[in-house]
Design a protein around this motif. Sequence first.
Motif, short mmCIF file in Angstrom:
data_model
loop_
_atom_site.label_atom_id
_atom_site.label_comp_id
_atom_site.label_asym_id
_atom_site.label_seq_id
_atom_site.Cartn_x
_atom_site.Cartn_y
_atom_site.Cartn_z
N ASN A 116 0.95 -1.14 -0.21
CA ASN A 116 0.00 -0.30 -0.05
C ASN A 116 0.93 1.16 0.17
O ASN A 116 0.10 2.38 0.28
N PHE A 165 0.31 0.74 -6.32
CA PHE A 165 -0.35 1.87 -7.19
C PHE A 165 1.02 2.74 -7.59
O PHE A 165 1.90 2.47 -6.75
N ILE A 171 -5.70 8.87 -7.35
CA ILE A 171 -5.26 7.55 -6.98
C ILE A 171 -6.30 7.13 -5.84
O ILE A 171 -6.56 6.07 -5.78
N GLY A 172 -6.56 8.14 -5.01
CA GLY A 172 -7.36 7.70 -3.81
C GLY A 172 -6.87 8.77 -2.76
O GLY A 172 -6.05 9.83 -2.86
N LEU A 176 -4.46 9.88 -0.14
CA LEU A 176 -3.14 9.57 0.06
C LEU A 176 -2.41 10.05 1.26
O LEU A 176 -2.79 11.41 1.68
N ASP A 193 -1.41 4.57 0.41
CA ASP A 193 -3.03 4.67 -0.04
C ASP A 193 -3.72 4.47 1.07
O ASP A 193 -4.04 3.15 1.61
N ASP A 227 -7.11 4.73 1.94
CA ASP A 227 -8.14 3.46 1.73
C ASP A 227 -8.12 2.26 1.79
O ASP A 227 -8.74 1.36 2.54
#
Length: 485
Positions: free
Chosen positions: A100, A121, A151-152, A154, A177, A179
């Motif tokens: 992650n 990612f 991407i989400g 961060l 990440d 999430d």
Amino acid sequence: MPHPRLPHWSVRVRILAAILAVTALAMIVTGGTAYLVQRDRVLQAVDAHLVAAVESARVVVTGSRSTDPDGTAAPAVAAGFTDARTALEAVLARVLPTPNQSSIGILDGVPTYVSALETDFHLEDDSAFLGRVVTETADGSVRLGTAESAIGNLRYIATPIIVPGAESRGLFVTAYDMDAELAVITTAFSTYAWVALVSLVGIGLVGWYVAGRLLRPIRHLTAAASRITATDLSQRIPVAGNDDVSALTATVNDMLGRLDASLTAQSQLLADVRHELKTPLTIVRGHLEVVDPTDADDVQSTRTLAIDELDRMSGLVDEIGLLADTQMSGALHRTQIDVADLTEQVFAKASALSNHDWRLAETATAVASVDAGRITQAWLQLADNAAKYSAAGSLIQLGSRMRTADRVEFWVLDEGPGIPEGMEDRIFERFGRVDSRRGIQGSGLGLSIVAAIAGAHGGTVTLQTSPSGSRFAIDVPTAQDEVPQ
Ligand code: ADP
């Protein structure tokens, strides 16, 4: 009276609503607290990893640790490198990302190096985020921050890699990440929420059933109470179990029993009174109808007869009043009475009643909790009957004795004609008289009053009779707690 503004909720619904509200609140507080604590732990762990990554980068380029305890104050100044490019390359090759996590090396604002390891990612996919980080660190500072990127969500740290004397500037960026990092506890919490919801439904069903079962006797009580009317008090509510609700049911049943008995007694008394008053009224009316107003003698004898009947009626009304008082109010004024004293007082009063050979036969030495006034009244009634129904001058004995250790008997014995066989019970009923003695004035209420007074004391009236005399006795307990409530 129901409150007009409150919604009409049954007790069952209110109990259930309270149980569910409290349980749901407890579940939300417990689950929410656990979630927040776990989430905080994850956030702290992520920050610690990010700072450690910067620290590692610093070790790679300088060969030593920073003196700053949280490691975010100063950029890495590369001493052993000649340019930023090689320093950045070394950092990316040596500081490896964990799951992650993803890192990137930016040289003069251009993403140049990525990690040696394949990551979940890629930071290079989001140029807007990279542009933002470059701007934020333009002043040469280390930046720890949070960003909503394509991407989400961060959490990132960026540290400039500065090589003294070199023109180009390196920037090491590593990010988590969030999430994905929080996915484990989010999943755990949603599982908890489902389990809590199912438990709540389960508690609701069980609560509904239990509340319904517990309240069932109350529903029966309501149904029975609405069926019972003043004219039909014979119904009783079935008592089930052994708890406060069944105790309430038993109490209501007792109350219904007492109401039933008192209403029956009342209506019986009314019927008897109507019947008894009818005879003198018919007699008076019959005589008045046939009286000759011009005949002075006839008027005189009718007048005497009417007054006689009216006197009898008013005597009857007085006795009915007495009987009603004893039967219906039932309230006794009990005091601790010395039985010997009471016996002597009643004997003195009785012997003044008539011209008989009165004799005090025996005296009990005891203290009894009785209503002295009522006992005297009943005892004198027995003495009066003895005097009324036995020949003048005959012997009448009176006395008191302990029948058992806790029961006392007040008795009267005469030498009268006795009670004919088969009439022993009848004479204790209201208006019950022995027919052959119609010659003697009486209402037939005297012995019912005596029986009612004995009954109110938790006792009875006993009778021993023969053609040569009768013995009437009032038998009562000496202590009040033996009286059935
Ligand atoms: P009352 O005396 O007004 O008729 P009571 O209830 O006192 O009414 O008595 C009921 C009947 O019992 C009387 O009518 C009488 O026939 C009978 N009785 C009561 N006491 C005696 C007694 N001591 N001896 C004989 N008969 C009695």
